[in-house]
Design an enzyme around this catalytic site. Structure first.
Site, PDB file in Angstrom:
ATOM      1  N   ARG A 186      -2.722   3.529  12.480  1.00 24.83           N
ATOM      2  CA  ARG A 186      -2.425   4.817  11.836  1.00 24.83           C
ATOM      3  C   ARG A 186      -1.589   5.707  12.745  1.00 24.83           C
ATOM      4  NH1 ARG A 186      -8.258   5.981   8.875  1.00 24.83           N
ATOM      5  NH2 ARG A 186      -8.218   4.076   7.622  1.00 24.83           N
ATOM      6  N   LYS A 222     -12.260  -5.100   2.765  1.00 24.08           N
ATOM      7  CA  LYS A 222     -11.640  -4.184   3.720  1.00 24.08           C
ATOM      8  C   LYS A 222     -12.555  -2.977   3.919  1.00 24.08           C
ATOM      9  CE  LYS A 222      -7.586  -1.386   4.621  1.00 24.08           C
ATOM     10  NZ  LYS A 222      -6.178  -1.113   4.318  1.00 24.08           N
ATOM     11  N   SER A 234      -5.546  -3.504  14.563  1.00 27.12           N
ATOM     12  CA  SER A 234      -4.932  -2.835  15.717  1.00 27.12           C
ATOM     13  C   SER A 234      -5.944  -2.408  16.776  1.00 27.12           C
ATOM     14  CB  SER A 234      -4.129  -1.626  15.238  1.00 27.12           C
ATOM     15  OG  SER A 234      -4.959  -0.732  14.519  1.00 27.12           O
ATOM     16  N   CYS A 237      -0.107   4.282   1.813  1.00 26.57           N
ATOM     17  CA  CYS A 237      -0.442   5.277   2.834  1.00 26.57           C
ATOM     18  C   CYS A 237       0.632   5.471   3.904  1.00 26.57           C
ATOM     19  CB  CYS A 237      -1.783   4.948   3.486  1.00 26.57           C
ATOM     20  SG  CYS A 237      -1.902   3.275   4.109  1.00 26.57           S
ATOM     21  N   CYS A 293       0.852  -1.188   0.000  1.00 19.36           N
ATOM     22  CA  CYS A 293       0.000   0.000   0.000  1.00 19.36           C
ATOM     23  C   CYS A 293       0.888   1.238   0.000  1.00 19.36           C
ATOM     24  CB  CYS A 293      -0.953   0.038   1.187  1.00 19.36           C
ATOM     25  SG  CYS A 293      -2.369   1.131   0.848  1.00 19.36           S
ATOM     26  N   GLU A 332     -16.616  -7.608  -3.991  1.00 22.32           N
ATOM     27  CA  GLU A 332     -15.168  -7.318  -4.009  1.00 22.32           C
ATOM     28  C   GLU A 332     -14.360  -8.612  -3.914  1.00 22.32           C
ATOM     29  OE1 GLU A 332     -13.363  -4.586  -4.338  1.00 22.32           O
ATOM     30  OE2 GLU A 332     -14.748  -2.911  -4.054  1.00 22.32           O
ATOM     31  N   LYS A 387     -11.405  -7.869   6.778  1.00 20.05           N
ATOM     32  CA  LYS A 387     -10.720  -6.958   7.689  1.00 20.05           C
ATOM     33  C   LYS A 387     -11.568  -5.732   7.968  1.00 20.05           C
ATOM     34  CE  LYS A 387      -6.861  -3.825   7.667  1.00 20.05           C
ATOM     35  NZ  LYS A 387      -5.831  -3.183   6.921  1.00 20.05           N
TER      36      LYS A 387
END
Ligand code: PBG
Ligand code: ZN
Length: 265
Positions: A146, A136, A215, A62, A60, A174, A189
């Site tokens: 994050r 997701k 998390s 990000c 990813c 998806e 997720k």
């Protein structure tokens, strides 16, 4: 890394999923496909220290972009899906080159599995597998991740690419799209708030499912156990729920301690 690997080996090896926090971030997340990037170097080191470890790399942008979004942005701040695919492919190929057995795109761009499959094949990595973060959701449960990765979007949110928690059928579409594009495994997720998706998906499709206890789920349990609000047994109870709902793989920050506990039983 050496210390964690030694503990992991003693607990019975297994697999690991790597994320990176780069030294510097920019508009196009260039640290993500750097062959000397933090993830690429870690993969090479794991290959050397624990040859049997199954290495998975989270693909990813990000963690690497200055704006914290999972792709390349246009002037209005909207993610450019198709342009982002090329960058994701570069990341995936760089991971394969560094020794990854599997890549796991978590970006939620349309067409990403097919693009990454083609790119890996063209680069000669026909045996590198793909785990799609297919279902997701745009979830509040990613908060602690994050914070740790300093990857919260600088503006807006991820709702243009991650899914609406209220829309269960979109999740199944998806999953279906990722399977059709060539995913070897798919993921749901977060895990515990989406057990219905895990159950429905794993019954509907003949492909192994992974569940990612994220998390926020981890932090809730951890904090509640520390405060004495919940007993330590909730860790295994939370993971057994995922198995019961149809997960073949569990992705959890409790992996090391659960592995050790099972080994000593
Ligand atoms: C990157 C990514 C995220 C997580 C895994 N891969 C963050 C996000 O989408 O905001 C979250 C993991 C966690 O919360 O444990 N796209
Ligand atoms: Zn992302």
């Amino acid at each position: 890394l050496g210390e964690v690997l030694a503990r992991r080996e003693k607990a019975g090896g297994g697999a690991c999923l790597l994320f990176g926090i780069p030294d510097h971030k920019d508009e196009i997340g260039s640290a993500a496909w750097d062959e000397n990037g933090v993830v690429q170097r870690a993969m090479a080191q794991i290959r050397r220290l624990s040859p049997e470890m199954y290495i998975i790399g989270d693909v990813c942008m990000c963690e690497y972009t200055s704006h914290g979004h999972c792709g390349i942005l246009d002037e209005t701040g909207y993610v450019k899906n198709d342009e982002t695919l090329g960058y994701l492919c570069r990341i995936a190929v760089s991971y394969a080159r560094a020794g990854a057995d599997m890549v796991a795109p978590s970006d939620m761009m349309d067409g990403h599995i097919q693009a990454i499959r083609s790119a890996l094949d063209e680069a000669g990595f026909v045996n590198t597998a793909i785990l799609g973060y297919s279902a997701k959701f745009a979830s509040g449960f990613y908060g602690p991740f994050r914070d740790a990765a300093d990857s919260a979007p600088a503006f807006g949110d991820r709702k243009a690419y991650q899914m609406d928690p209220a829309n269960g059928r979109e999740a199944l579409r998806e999953i279906e799209a990722d399977i059709r594009e060539g995913a070897d495994m798919v993921m749901v997720k977060p895990a515990m708030p989406y057990l219905d998706i895990l159950k429905a998906g794993s019954e509907a499709y003949n492909i192994p499912f992974a569940a990612y206890q994220v998390s926020g789920e981890y932090s809730m349990l951890k904090k509640a156990m520390e405060e004495g609000l919940l007993p330590p047994t909730v860790v295994e109870e939370s993971l057994i729920a995922l198995k019961r709902a149809g997960a073949r793989w569990l992705i959890t920050y409790f992996a090391l301690e659960v592995g050790e506990a099972l080994k000593n039983r």
